[in-house]
Design a protein around this motif. Structure first.
Motif, PDB file in Angstrom:
ATOM      1  N   UNK A   1       0.860  -1.187   0.000  1.00  0.00           N
ATOM      2  CA  UNK A   1       0.000   0.000   0.000  1.00  0.00           C
ATOM      3  C   UNK A   1       0.892   1.230   0.000  1.00  0.00           C
ATOM      4  N   UNK A   2       0.501   2.246  -0.746  1.00  0.00           N
ATOM      5  CA  UNK A   2       1.210   3.527  -0.738  1.00  0.00           C
ATOM      6  C   UNK A   2       0.170   4.582  -0.397  1.00  0.00           C
ATOM      7  N   UNK A   3       0.299   5.140   0.804  1.00  0.00           N
ATOM      8  CA  UNK A   3      -0.704   6.078   1.302  1.00  0.00           C
ATOM      9  C   UNK A   3      -0.020   7.221   2.053  1.00  0.00           C
ATOM     10  N   UNK A   4      -0.649   8.381   2.094  1.00  0.00           N
ATOM     11  CA  UNK A   4      -0.085   9.486   2.869  1.00  0.00           C
ATOM     12  C   UNK A   4       0.024   9.119   4.351  1.00  0.00           C
ATOM     13  N   UNK A   5       1.113   9.543   4.956  1.00  0.00           N
ATOM     14  CA  UNK A   5       1.328   9.275   6.382  1.00  0.00           C
ATOM     15  C   UNK A   5       0.302  10.024   7.221  1.00  0.00           C
ATOM     16  N   UNK A   6      -0.124   9.341   8.261  1.00  0.00           N
ATOM     17  CA  UNK A   6      -0.997   9.939   9.262  1.00  0.00           C
ATOM     18  C   UNK A   6      -0.211   9.971  10.568  1.00  0.00           C
ATOM     19  N   UNK A   7      -0.898  10.023  11.669  1.00  0.00           N
ATOM     20  CA  UNK A   7      -0.210  10.056  12.961  1.00  0.00           C
ATOM     21  C   UNK A   7       0.535   8.744  13.193  1.00  0.00           C
ATOM     22  N   UNK A   8       1.793   8.869  13.553  1.00  0.00           N
ATOM     23  CA  UNK A   8       2.639   7.722  13.911  1.00  0.00           C
ATOM     24  C   UNK A   8       2.697   7.679  15.431  1.00  0.00           C
ATOM     25  N   UNK A   9       2.364   6.514  15.978  1.00  0.00           N
ATOM     26  CA  UNK A   9       2.405   6.320  17.424  1.00  0.00           C
ATOM     27  C   UNK A   9       3.605   5.465  17.769  1.00  0.00           C
ATOM     28  N   UNK A  10       4.506   6.017  18.541  1.00  0.00           N
ATOM     29  CA  UNK A  10       5.700   5.286  18.961  1.00  0.00           C
ATOM     30  C   UNK A  10       5.284   4.059  19.775  1.00  0.00           C
ATOM     31  N   UNK A  11       5.877   2.912  19.459  1.00  0.00           N
ATOM     32  CA  UNK A  11       5.593   1.683  20.204  1.00  0.00           C
ATOM     33  C   UNK A  11       6.187   1.779  21.612  1.00  0.00           C
ATOM     34  N   UNK A  12       5.749   0.898  22.459  1.00  0.00           N
ATOM     35  CA  UNK A  12       6.237   0.837  23.826  1.00  0.00           C
ATOM     36  C   UNK A  12       7.764   0.713  23.829  1.00  0.00           C
ATOM     37  N   UNK A  13       8.359   1.194  24.899  1.00  0.00           N
ATOM     38  CA  UNK A  13       9.828   1.263  24.969  1.00  0.00           C
ATOM     39  C   UNK A  13      10.488  -0.107  24.797  1.00  0.00           C
ATOM     40  N   UNK A  14       9.877  -1.179  25.276  1.00  0.00           N
ATOM     41  CA  UNK A  14      10.510  -2.491  25.143  1.00  0.00           C
ATOM     42  C   UNK A  14      10.634  -2.937  23.692  1.00  0.00           C
ATOM     43  N   UNK A  15       9.899  -2.288  22.770  1.00  0.00           N
ATOM     44  CA  UNK A  15      10.033  -2.620  21.349  1.00  0.00           C
ATOM     45  C   UNK A  15      11.162  -1.839  20.675  1.00  0.00           C
ATOM     46  N   UNK A  16      11.576  -0.738  21.255  1.00  0.00           N
ATOM     47  CA  UNK A  16      12.622   0.081  20.649  1.00  0.00           C
ATOM     48  C   UNK A  16      13.971  -0.615  20.812  1.00  0.00           C
ATOM     49  N   UNK A  17      14.728  -0.686  19.711  1.00  0.00           N
ATOM     50  CA  UNK A  17      16.055  -1.337  19.726  1.00  0.00           C
ATOM     51  C   UNK A  17      15.958  -2.736  20.337  1.00  0.00           C
ATOM     52  N   UNK A  18      14.923  -3.442  19.974  1.00  0.00           N
ATOM     53  CA  UNK A  18      14.621  -4.744  20.572  1.00  0.00           C
ATOM     54  C   UNK A  18      15.794  -5.717  20.487  1.00  0.00           C
ATOM     55  N   UNK A  19      16.439  -5.790  19.342  1.00  0.00           N
ATOM     56  CA  UNK A  19      17.546  -6.743  19.194  1.00  0.00           C
ATOM     57  C   UNK A  19      18.710  -6.397  20.110  1.00  0.00           C
ATOM     58  N   UNK A  20      18.996  -5.123  20.250  1.00  0.00           N
ATOM     59  CA  UNK A  20      20.069  -4.713  21.156  1.00  0.00           C
ATOM     60  C   UNK A  20      19.742  -5.099  22.596  1.00  0.00           C
ATOM     61  N   UNK A  21      18.510  -4.883  22.989  1.00  0.00           N
ATOM     62  CA  UNK A  21      18.096  -5.166  24.361  1.00  0.00           C
ATOM     63  C   UNK A  21      17.987  -6.663  24.653  1.00  0.00           C
ATOM     64  N   UNK A  22      17.563  -7.432  23.654  1.00  0.00           N
ATOM     65  CA  UNK A  22      17.305  -8.855  23.884  1.00  0.00           C
ATOM     66  C   UNK A  22      18.512  -9.743  23.585  1.00  0.00           C
ATOM     67  N   UNK A  23      19.496  -9.185  22.901  1.00  0.00           N
ATOM     68  CA  UNK A  23      20.650  -9.988  22.531  1.00  0.00           C
ATOM     69  C   UNK A  23      20.416 -10.821  21.285  1.00  0.00           C
ATOM     70  N   UNK A  24      19.253 -10.699  20.692  1.00  0.00           N
ATOM     71  CA  UNK A  24      18.963 -11.407  19.443  1.00  0.00           C
ATOM     72  C   UNK A  24      19.637 -10.657  18.304  1.00  0.00           C
ATOM     73  N   UNK A  25      19.919 -11.382  17.232  1.00  0.00           N
ATOM     74  CA  UNK A  25      20.581 -10.730  16.116  1.00  0.00           C
ATOM     75  C   UNK A  25      19.777 -10.815  14.828  1.00  0.00           C
ATOM     76  N   UNK A  26      18.675 -11.521  14.822  1.00  0.00           N
ATOM     77  CA  UNK A  26      17.903 -11.642  13.589  1.00  0.00           C
ATOM     78  C   UNK A  26      16.505 -12.151  13.894  1.00  0.00           C
ATOM     79  N   UNK A  27      15.657 -11.980  12.916  1.00  0.00           N
ATOM     80  CA  UNK A  27      14.326 -12.613  12.929  1.00  0.00           C
ATOM     81  C   UNK A  27      14.075 -13.089  11.519  1.00  0.00           C
ATOM     82  N   UNK A  28      12.848 -13.315  11.157  1.00  0.00           N
ATOM     83  CA  UNK A  28      12.537 -13.973   9.888  1.00  0.00           C
ATOM     84  C   UNK A  28      12.785 -13.115   8.666  1.00  0.00           C
ATOM     85  N   UNK A  29      13.019 -11.826   8.793  1.00  0.00           N
ATOM     86  CA  UNK A  29      13.183 -11.026   7.572  1.00  0.00           C
ATOM     87  C   UNK A  29      14.479 -11.352   6.867  1.00  0.00           C
TER      88      UNK A  29
END
Length: 164
Positions: A136-164
């Motif tokens: 989908x290509x649509x104009x941006x609306x309000x972006x809501x920052x996710x909870x802090x535990x989601x920010x820099x998740x890999x750094x915080x959890x020690x994980x280095x990858x996921x399915x992407x």
């Protein structure tokens, strides 16, 4: 809420499935100044992760990218976005299923809208994909920052990858 770019920065917002790996990849991109996980494109104000995953808020998990266009172009970010996920999938990426995992580009200017449309057209005309691009290509609306535990998740959890 959405960051305000300075005169020498721009904002781009991409949804490509689970935001952890998307944020991590964009954060490591030269010319990207910040990447923040959050929610966009829905009808609920201030949604939580639980709201987005288990209620019909309409939001996508997304990453808001602040970048220096003198160092990395929006078109280069589109190329990276393409490599991060399968843009032909509808409401899923890898094992993650649901509209919150849709592929989307939330544009912040007419120039971004035109570049994203050209990117999609070019991919569809390339003949390299098994199905049409579902992004989908649509104009941006309000972006809501996710909870802090989601920010820099890999750094915080020690994980280095996921399915992407």
């Amino acid at each position: 809420m959405t960051a305000t770019p300075s005169h020498d920065t721009e904002i781009a917002t991409f949804a490509a499935g689970c935001f952890w790996g998307v944020e991590d990849t964009f954060r490591k991109t030269p010319g990207v100044l910040d990447a923040v996980s959050g929610y966009i494109g829905g009808h609920t104000q201030n949604p939580s992760y639980e709201d987005v995953c288990y209620r019909d808020t309409g939001h996508a998990e997304a990453v808001e990218v602040t970048f220096d266009p003198a160092r990395v172009s929006f078109e280069q970010l589109l190329g990276q976005f393409r490599e991060l996920h399968d843009p032909t999938q509808v409401n899923r990426q890898g094992p993650d299923v649901g509209s919150q995992y849709r592929s989307a580009i939330f544009t912040h200017s007419p120039e971004q809208q035109a570049a994203a449309e050209e990117w999609k057209r070019g991919l569809n005309e390339s003949g390299t994909l098994p199905r049409p691009v579902a992004t989908q290509i649509v104009p941006a609306e309000t972006f809501y920052r996710a909870e802090e535990y989601h920010q820099r998740y890999f750094e915080k959890s020690g994980r280095s990858a996921c399915h992407i």
